[in-house]
Design a protein around this motif. Sequence first.
Motif, PDB file in Angstrom:
ATOM      1  N   TYR A 115      -0.739   2.976   2.512  1.00 27.47           N
ATOM      2  CA  TYR A 115      -1.991   3.199   1.794  1.00 27.47           C
ATOM      3  C   TYR A 115      -2.942   2.031   1.963  1.00 27.47           C
ATOM      4  N   VAL A 170      -4.765   2.736   5.156  1.00 30.39           N
ATOM      5  CA  VAL A 170      -5.833   3.725   5.010  1.00 30.39           C
ATOM      6  C   VAL A 170      -7.008   3.132   4.233  1.00 30.39           C
ATOM      7  N   ALA A 171      -6.667   2.381   3.165  1.00 24.39           N
ATOM      8  CA  ALA A 171      -7.728   1.753   2.378  1.00 24.39           C
ATOM      9  C   ALA A 171      -8.552   0.836   3.265  1.00 24.39           C
ATOM     10  N   LEU A 227      -6.437  10.601   4.894  1.00 28.41           N
ATOM     11  CA  LEU A 227      -5.641  10.343   3.703  1.00 28.41           C
ATOM     12  C   LEU A 227      -4.544  11.380   3.535  1.00 28.41           C
ATOM     13  N   PHE A 261       5.206   3.047   1.128  1.00 33.48           N
ATOM     14  CA  PHE A 261       3.901   3.685   0.975  1.00 33.48           C
ATOM     15  C   PHE A 261       2.800   2.656   0.735  1.00 33.48           C
ATOM     16  N   VAL A 262       3.135   1.514   0.109  1.00 39.34           N
ATOM     17  CA  VAL A 262       2.096   0.529  -0.185  1.00 39.34           C
ATOM     18  C   VAL A 262       1.414   0.087   1.107  1.00 39.34           C
TER      19      VAL A 262
END
Lengths: 381, 392, 257
Positions: free
Chosen positions: A350, A353-354, A330, A346-347
Motif C-alpha cells: 500500500y 501505491v500511495a 488500487l 500489505f503495508v
Amino acid sequence: MAEMLARTGDDSPPMERTAFVHKSSEPPPIEKIGALRWMRQNLFSSPFNSALSLVTLGLVVYWGAGFIKWGILDAVWYTPDHEVCRAAAGACWAVIAEKHRPMLFGVYPYAEHWRLIIALVVYLSTVTATLTPYCWKRSILIPLWTVSLAVTGVMLWGGVFGLTYVDSAQWGGLPLTMVLFTGTVVIGFPIAILLALGRRSQLPAVKAVSVTLIESMRGVPLITILFVAVNVFPLFLPEGLEIDKMLRVVVGMAIFFACYQAEVIRGGLQAIPRGQYEAAEALGLGYWRMMVKIILPQALRICLPGIVNHIIAALKNTSFVLIIGLFDILTATTAVMQDPLWRRFFVEAYLFVAAVYFIFCFALSKYSQRVEQWLNEGRRF
Amino acid sequence: MAASEASRKSDTSIFNSLAFRGVVYQVLLGAGVVLLGWYLYYNTNANLERQGIATGFDFLGERAGFSIGESLIPFDSANSYGRALVVGIFNTLYVAAFGIVLATILGVFVGIARVSTNWLISKLASGYVEVCRNVPVVLHVIFWASVIRMLPPPREALAPFAGVFITNRGVIYPIPVESPVYPWVGAALVAGIVLATLFARWASRRREQTGQHVPSFLPGLGIILGLPLLAWLAGGAPIDWSVPALRGFNFQGGASLTPEFVGLLVGITVYTGAFIAEIVRAGIQSVPHGQIEAARAVGLRPGLVMRLVILPQALRVIVPPTTSQYLSLTKNSSLGVLIGYPDLVNIGNTTLNQTGQALEAIAIMMTVYLIISLTISLFMNVYNRLVAIRER
Amino acid sequence: MSVQAVAETPESAEPVIRLVDVNKWYGEFQALKDINLTIARGERVVVCGPSGSGKSTMIRCINRLEQHQRGSIVVDGIELTDNLKNIEAIRSEVGMVFQSFNLFPHLRVIDNLTLAPMWVRKMPKKDAEEAAMEYLRRVRIPEQAYKFPGQLSGGQQQRVAIARALCMQPKIMLFDEPTSALDPEMIKEVLDVMIELAESGMTMIVVTHEMGFAKTVADTMVFMDAGEIVEIAPPKVFFETPKSDRTKLFLSQILTH
C-alpha cells in the motif's frame, strides 16, 4: 533657478551648493546571520518554543531512526522467496519486486505489457506537454492529442498491425487509472462549462435544470453514482442494448466531476466584470461567440488553480472503482495482496501505491501553485 | 445619406426576437427532459418486468434476514429492511459525528502548527498535509482497516494504557459500571456548563461596566470539571469499573469499538484533517498583516490580538470551506461498504443484492445523503449571512 | 473627559524621541544608515524623500513594528530594546496612523475606538465610549459611530483611524503616508484634522508628500534618501535654500506640480 541661488531667507551667509556624498552600505552585523541565529529564531525563540522543539526533535529522531531501521537497514529488497521476507525484521520491499506487474498492469496479458509501457509513456508525455503554456495553441494541442490518443488506443486494444486484441475488460492497473482519469476529465470538462453557463443563464428553465443537476450530484457520495452506473443504468437501456461497464463508469464519474468543476467555473465567470459582457454585446457578438472568444478564456484563466484542484481530485476518485470491481491500480493491489504467501506485507504494497498516487497528485498540485504564481505575475498566456 | 428603405426596414420577424428564442429554447429543453424521462421510464419498466424484479417500496416492510455487526438501536435478522436502513443511517451519522469532531481538532492543531514560527513544527505539519492530501481517501481507509486486521489477537493484545486493549477484534476499554450516581453526574455536568456560561457573561458585563478584568476561562473550566466531581463524591464515589479481562479467547467486560469502526474513523479523520489544516492555515494568513500591526501599535498583547482581531476575521474565511469538508467527510463515511462497517451504503448494498430492487435502494440512499447535505448547506448559509462583514 | 493636555512650547529642552546611530538591515540590504535624530516635545516633524529612502522604516522602528540592529532609540526616557515591558510602555505612548488605515472591519467604528482603552487601559465601557465619541466629534464624524468601516469613505476611515490612535491618549503621533491611499478630494479633510491636531500641541512625525501641509505645520523638515538623513532644516530654509544638491533635486521634482 538663479533666483533661488541668490535669495537667502535668513542671515546666514550664502551657501555653497554641497554635493551630498552617500555613505556606502555596510554589511549587517556578523553575529546576526548564520546557523546559530537561524536556530535561535526558528527553533528556540521562546521557552515554549524551545521545549516544543526539543520534544519534537526527540520524537522525530526516535521514530525516524526506527523507520530507517525498518525501511532501509533491515529491509529485504529483492527475493522471490517469501520465507526470507518473513524471517526478516525489516520491510519487505521484495513484495513490490515480486508483484509489481499485476499491481501496475492488472490482468492484462503478461506478454503484452510492453504495449502498456509505451502507452503510458506516450500518455504522460502528452499530458506534460499539455500543461506547459508553450503548447497552448490549437495548432499544437489538437494534432498532439489526436496522435497520442490514437497511439494509446492502438497499444491498449491491439487487433491491428499484428498486435493481439485485448478486450477492455482485461485492462487494469495504472493504465486503467489513466483511462478512467482521462475519460472523466475530457468528457466532464465540456459538461462542466455547459452547466456553469446554464446556471448563470437568464432562462429560468435552463437555470433550474443546471441547478438541480449540480446540487443533486454534489449532495451524494460518489459511491452511489457508481452504483447507479453499474446497477441502475442498464435498466434505462432498451432491450438488447448493452453499454460497456467501463464506459458507463467513466460517464458517471465525468458527470460527477462536471458538477464540482461547474461551480469553480461559475466563480470564474462571476469574477469577470460586467463591462466585458457589455463590450462584447455592443460589438454585436452573439451569445456563443461571446462566451467562447471573450468570456470563457478569461474565466478559465482566473479559476485555473481551482480547476487543477478538482482535476487532482478526479485522479484520486478513480480509486473508488474498487467498490464496483474495476481493476485500477488500487483494486489490483488489493486483489494481489490476497495471495496468502505475501499477504502480511500489505503495508509495503500500500505504501507503494500511495507513493504512485502521491507522485502524480503532488506534481499536479505543485503545477497548480506555479500557475497561481503566473497569474499573480500577470503573465500573459 | 439617403437611406435605402428596403434594406433598412427594421426586422420585426418574431423568430429573431430574443424573448421568443428564449422561450423556444426552454420549451425544447423541457420537452427534451420530459421525453428523456418518459423513454427511461418506459425502458426501465420493460426491463424490470422482463427480469422479474419487483417495484415499489413494499420490501421495506419485509423481513431482512441478515444481522448487522454493530448498531445503535437493537436489531436482529427478524427485523425489516426498513429498520435495517435506519440502523445504517444512525451508523453513518455516528461515525460522521466522531469524524467531524476529531478531524476538526486535528485540523486546527496542524493548521496552527503550519503557521508557527517554529521551523520544525511547521515543516512536520506541512509534510503531514501534503502526504495525506495527495493520497486517495479509499487508500487511507483500506490501509487503516488492514492495519487493524493485522493487529495481534486478543491473547497478545497491545495494552498502551491500563485497561485499554488494542486487538484485531477492536479497541476494548473499561467503562464505569452502571450506578444511580451517574445520571446525577451528568446533570451536574450540564449545570456546570450553564453556570460557567453565566459566569463568563457576568465577568464580561463587569468588565464593560467597571473596566476590571475578571478571569473567566480557568474558573469556568474549574466549574465544568468540578461540579460533576462533587456530585460523584457526594454519591459515594463509586469506583466500580468494568475492566476488560481476558477470558479464553476474548475479552469480557468493558466496552469495545469494532475494528471496522476504528479503521473507517481513523482513515477519514486523517484525510479530512489534512484539508481542514490547509483551510485553517489559509484563514489565519488571510488576515491582512496591517491588522496585526494596527493592533500591536495600539498596545494589545499577542493573546488579545489573536482573540479580538485575528480570530474573528479568520473564522469568517475558515467556516464555509470547513463545512464543505464536513459534508465531504460524511459522504466518505460511505466507504464503510469496503471494510464491512455497516453504514447506510453498506446496508443499502446488502438490501439491493438480496431484494434485487436496485432502483429503490439507491434512491433511498441518495435521498438521505441529499437531505444531510442540504441541511448542512442551509446552516452554512445562515451562518454566512449572520457574520458577513458589512460593506457599502 | 478632557482631551489633550496643553502643549508645552516647542523646542523645549528635553527631547522626547532620540535616535542615535540607528542602523537597520533587511537581510543583506541596509535600510537605515546611521540615523541621528532628536525630536522635542511638541515638535512637528515632516519626513520626506523618494520611495525606498527608509522614511517608513524609520518611524516604524520607533514603535517597534520594525526592529533596528544597531544604535539606540529612546522614547520619553524609555529605551527601545527586546524588553517586552519597555515595548508595551512605549506603544501606549506612541500612536500610529497607517497608509492603509487598518481599521478592524468586523467591529463598528465605536468599537474600533474603544477596543484598546477597554482591553489595555482597562477602562469601563461607558467611559471608553464617551471618550471615543469626543474624539469622533473632534475628527468631525460623530454620526458614523455605529457604522462599520466598510461603509465609510476613505477619508472618513482615515479620520476614524486617527481618532482610534488618539483614544489611547498618546504623547506622540506617527503618521505613515496618511493620505497616499486617498482620492484627491478626500485628502483635505484628513489634512485639516492633522493640522488641528498639530495646533493643539501634539508631538507629530509625519511621513508625507504633501508639501503644502508641511509648509503650514512643520517645525522641522527631514529629508531622507537611500537610508540616510540628507538634510534637517526648518521649512523656510528647507524649501528656499536647501543645503544639499540631492534635496534640491528632490524638491524640483516634487514641487513642479
